[in-house]
Design a protein around this motif. Structure first.
Motif, PDB file in Angstrom:
ATOM      1  N   LYS A  51      36.025 -61.928  -9.196  1.00 41.64           N
ATOM      2  CA  LYS A  51      36.147 -63.381  -9.334  1.00 41.64           C
ATOM      3  C   LYS A  51      36.536 -63.695 -10.773  1.00 41.64           C
ATOM      4  CE  LYS A  51      33.380 -67.635  -9.026  1.00 41.64           C
ATOM      5  NZ  LYS A  51      32.048 -68.219  -8.791  1.00 41.64           N
ATOM      6  N   ASN A  52      37.390 -64.709 -10.962  1.00 46.44           N
ATOM      7  CA  ASN A  52      37.749 -65.132 -12.310  1.00 46.44           C
ATOM      8  C   ASN A  52      38.436 -66.484 -12.231  1.00 46.44           C
ATOM      9  OD1 ASN A  52      38.208 -65.089 -15.079  1.00 46.44           O
ATOM     10  ND2 ASN A  52      40.142 -63.978 -14.882  1.00 46.44           N
ATOM     11  N   ASP A  53      37.817 -67.474 -12.863  1.00 47.28           N
ATOM     12  CA  ASP A  53      38.425 -68.808 -12.867  1.00 47.28           C
ATOM     13  C   ASP A  53      39.230 -69.066 -14.138  1.00 47.28           C
ATOM     14  OD1 ASP A  53      36.531 -69.203 -14.825  1.00 47.28           O
ATOM     15  OD2 ASP A  53      35.498 -70.854 -13.816  1.00 47.28           O
ATOM     16  N   GLY A  54      39.472 -68.002 -14.899  1.00 48.42           N
ATOM     17  CA  GLY A  54      40.203 -68.123 -16.147  1.00 48.42           C
ATOM     18  C   GLY A  54      39.357 -67.861 -17.371  1.00 48.42           C
ATOM     19  N   ASN A  71      31.324 -67.598 -13.419  1.00 47.70           N
ATOM     20  CA  ASN A  71      32.743 -67.958 -13.433  1.00 47.70           C
ATOM     21  C   ASN A  71      33.620 -66.735 -13.205  1.00 47.70           C
ATOM     22  OD1 ASN A  71      31.160 -69.776 -15.483  1.00 47.70           O
ATOM     23  ND2 ASN A  71      32.886 -71.010 -14.790  1.00 47.70           N
ATOM     24  N   ALA A  72      33.093 -65.586 -13.552  1.00 47.69           N
ATOM     25  CA  ALA A  72      33.806 -64.322 -13.327  1.00 47.69           C
ATOM     26  C   ALA A  72      32.780 -63.253 -12.996  1.00 47.69           C
ATOM     27  CB  ALA A  72      34.617 -63.923 -14.557  1.00 47.69           C
ATOM     28  N   ILE A  73      33.175 -62.311 -12.135  1.00 46.70           N
ATOM     29  CA  ILE A  73      32.310 -61.179 -11.784  1.00 46.70           C
ATOM     30  C   ILE A  73      33.137 -59.906 -11.852  1.00 46.70           C
ATOM     31  CG2 ILE A  73      30.883 -60.088 -10.021  1.00 46.70           C
ATOM     32  CD1 ILE A  73      30.291 -62.861  -8.898  1.00 46.70           C
ATOM     33  N   SER A  85      43.575 -59.528 -11.108  1.00 52.90           N
ATOM     34  CA  SER A  85      44.253 -59.042 -12.297  1.00 52.90           C
ATOM     35  C   SER A  85      44.390 -60.193 -13.288  1.00 52.90           C
ATOM     36  CB  SER A  85      45.633 -58.494 -11.926  1.00 52.90           C
ATOM     37  OG  SER A  85      46.416 -58.218 -13.065  1.00 52.90           O
ATOM     38  N   TYR A  86      44.764 -59.870 -14.539  1.00 54.34           N
ATOM     39  CA  TYR A  86      45.051 -60.898 -15.531  1.00 54.34           C
ATOM     40  C   TYR A  86      46.520 -61.318 -15.518  1.00 54.34           C
ATOM     41  CZ  TYR A  86      40.493 -59.738 -17.575  1.00 54.34           C
ATOM     42  OH  TYR A  86      39.157 -59.538 -17.785  1.00 54.34           O
TER      43      TYR A  86
END
Length: 621
Positions: A203-206, A403-405, A483-484
């Protein structure tokens, strides 16, 4: 197959375990009965063993469990008919730890240890491990007197001696003493790369990678400043840890004679759990064993020297203890961002929460961690969760609060630096989930290649296609990983849309890195039989390609899929490639499908199971 080939290329023999279906347990209890039928055995569980046989594996270890009432160590159909007859295995079959004697002592299938030895020998079990218990003097006398066939002993001895000759053990029976393995800088770099690529950004919202504007970070959790937390159960450090006096969870692991465990001492447990508190000597031991290894916290401070990292343990890895919450929340209040390490302790003793022989009823986070995340939520801070364990993270609270895992598993000695590289953005995550992650243990079994109109793909049977207290869908799907950067797929093109049943399908597509950061995309190919004579999976992974791409770069992925790979067992249990329409899908996960194409299999073909393909060939151009 790749693991066997790699290990045996160094001149050692490898043993594949377990045969068969030991992980398909009843009630999630290690080594309990596997309630599965022959069709599932052959289509799902046997292929991995067959692949090992194709790689020339030297040994196969039988499983502890029973299948359809027959214990694997005395299952002649499994060990003789299937393994040797159908799969062509010509190596040595070995028992799991004390499993032959357990035919008598635990399963009550034999009248004596020697009788247990007879049953195993008749079934095709060549070698009893780790010590002589059932292959004993009484069995020897029974062979000498003719009660047990001498030919059974002959074939076992022949296979064992053949393996020893093949490995050169008669010329060099023992390894040299005091041999020290040299770990080169190249080895260390490869270790770090493997650790990075094993991790999965769920997970990643930025919020990741960490922005330069983030000047103060609160790091919380036992794992964050622990080198021991980087290692899994089957590691040298986990074995070394066992000598410090914690009660063992596995047979064959012995504590030092002067340890509390040897005295059966009562040991303190984490409040609200049965997990024994970690010995205070474990972390110093880990740092002595791996003096060059950094904890995640230490690695972050090294990777981002201009960022201030505040640390509080906050909570342990088990139980419901909340006494450390306030101190951790205080540093979180003063921080721009919070990193919470989550999960359990992966090892082989009573202070561990995950590992062989350590079963749990629940798949969620420990209560102490769940409650801390709930309290942290009220601060409205950006939160990054980093999960360490031998099983995947599953938590409604973590999904809501974080917000990120990042799923870090047990990344090893270079794990701290690998995590720091991913969090700070000097490395780009590319890992994909090798399993489907359930929302709740009541949902298990949940897996991506479930039969059509079952599991979370059901379109009939329940009014809402959901549980009354939750969704059918998994928490995270098989093959998922972020991914980024962004990858774009163009149209999936097939060379032909009609393929003979003994032919090979060829297809291709272009994949482009549409972002501004170099990365690696795992392109995944799935198939679905549109209309089949037997119930078939809703989709099956047939191949994948690991594509390295610079920003703006485009590459072509070419697929060659033998139709034998699509064979399934028909109503008469014959391997059949069946005529009809098949859908080929390509995507970034089992649910993130980016392209589809249909083709027709022309005619039927029946084949020997020995000749089936396992994995489609992929090339990158």
């Amino acid at each position: 197959k790749a693991a066997v080939t790699g290990m045996q290329s160094t001149g050692v023999g490898s043993v594949a375990k377990h045969f068969c279906a030991q992980g398909e347990t009843t009630g999630g209890v290690n080594a309990s009965a596997a309630r599965i039928g022959e069709r599932e055995l052959r289509e799902i569980h046997f292929p991995s063993a067959k692949a090992c046989c194709e790689a020339g594996v030297e040994g196969i270890m039988a499983a502890y469990n029973e299948i359809d009432g027959v214990y694997c160590h005395r299952n002649a159909w499994l060990l003789r008919d299937v393994l040797r007859g159908e799969m062509g295995f010509n190596g040595v079959t070995v028992s799991d730890y004390s499993a032959v004697e357990q035919l008598e002592s635990i399963y009550h299938l034999a009248e004596s240890p020697a009788d247990a030895g007879r049953l195993a020998l008749e079934a095709g079990m060549d070698q009893e491990l780790p010590t002589i218990a059932a292959y004993n003097d009484e069995l020897k006398e029974n062979i000498r007197s003719g009660v047990v066939q001498e030919s059974l002993l002959d074939e076992a001895v022949l296979r064992i001696l053949t393996m020893k000759f093949r490995l050169g053990l008669f010329e060099t029976p023992f390894p040299a003493e005091n041999v020290q393995a040299e770990i080169t800088p190249a080895d260390t770099a490869l270790n770090r790369k493997i650790a990075q690529e094993s991790m999965i950004l769920l997970k990643n919202d930025g919020v990741l990678p960490l922005a330069k504007s983030v000047k103060k970070v609160a790091v919380i959790g036992w794992h964050a400043d622990s080198v021991r937390a980087l290692f899994g159960g089957y590691s040298a450090l986990a074995m070394k840890e066992n000598t410090l006096g914690v009660k063992m969870s596995m047979a064959g692991i012995r504590a030092d004679t002067d340890s509390p465990a040897a005295e059966n001492a009562v040991q303190k447990t984490y409040p609200g759990s049965e997990v024994v508190m970690e010995n205070p000597g474990v972390e110093p031991l880990a740092r002595r064993c791996y003096p060059d290894a950094y904890s995640m916290l230490g690695a972050l401070r090294l990777a981002a020297p201009h960022t201030e990292f505040l640390y509080a343990q906050g909570y342990p890895y088990a139980g419901n203890e909340e006494s450390g919450h306030d101190a951790a929340l205080q540093i979180a209040k003063d921080a721009d961002l919070v990193i919470c390490t989550l999960g359990g302790h992966y090892g082989w003793n009573a202070s561990c929460t995950t590992g062989e022989g350590i079963d749990a009823m629940h798949i969620g986070l420990p209560v102490c961690q769940e409650r801390f995340l709930e309290k942290l939520e009220s601060l409205h801070k950006p939160v990054v969760g980093v999960h360490f364990d031998g099983h995947p993270i599953s938590s409604d609270t973590a999904d809501r609060v974080c917000n990120a895992i990042l799923e870090a598993w047990a990344p090893g000695a270079q794990g701290g630096e690998a995590i720091a590289a991913l969090l700070t953005g000097t490395a780009n995550p590319c890992g994909k989930l090798p399993c489907t992650v359930a929302r709740h243990e009541g949902q298990i079994p949940v897996y991506y290649n479930h039969p059509t109109n079952t599991c979370y793909s059901m379109t009939g049977g329940t009014p809402k296609n959901a549980y009354i207290d939750g969704a059918h869908t998994p928490r995270y799907c098989f093959g998922h990983g972020l991914s980024y950067t962004k990858y774009e797929y163009d149209t999936l093109r097939l060379e032909k849309d009609a393929i003979q049943a003994d032919g090979v399908l060829k297809g291709r597509l272009h994949v482009r890195n549409a972002g501004n950061k170099a990365g690696t995309e795992i392109v995944q190919f799935y198939v679905h039989d549109v209309a089949a004579s037997m119930v078939r999976p809703v989709k099956e992974l047939v191949g994948f390609a690991k594509v390295n791409l610079q920003p703006g770069e485009e590459k072509t992925v070419c697929l060659s899929l033998p139709m034998s790979q699509l064979a399934f067992l028909d109503a008469d249990m014959r391997w059949k490639v069946e005529h009809g329409k098949v859908e080929l899908m390509v995507g970034a996960s089992s649910e993130d499908i980016r392209g589809k194409a249909e083709f027709m299999i022309v005619g039927d073909a029946y084949l020997d199971g020995k000749n089936r393909s396992f994995v489609a060939d992929t090339k990158i151009m």
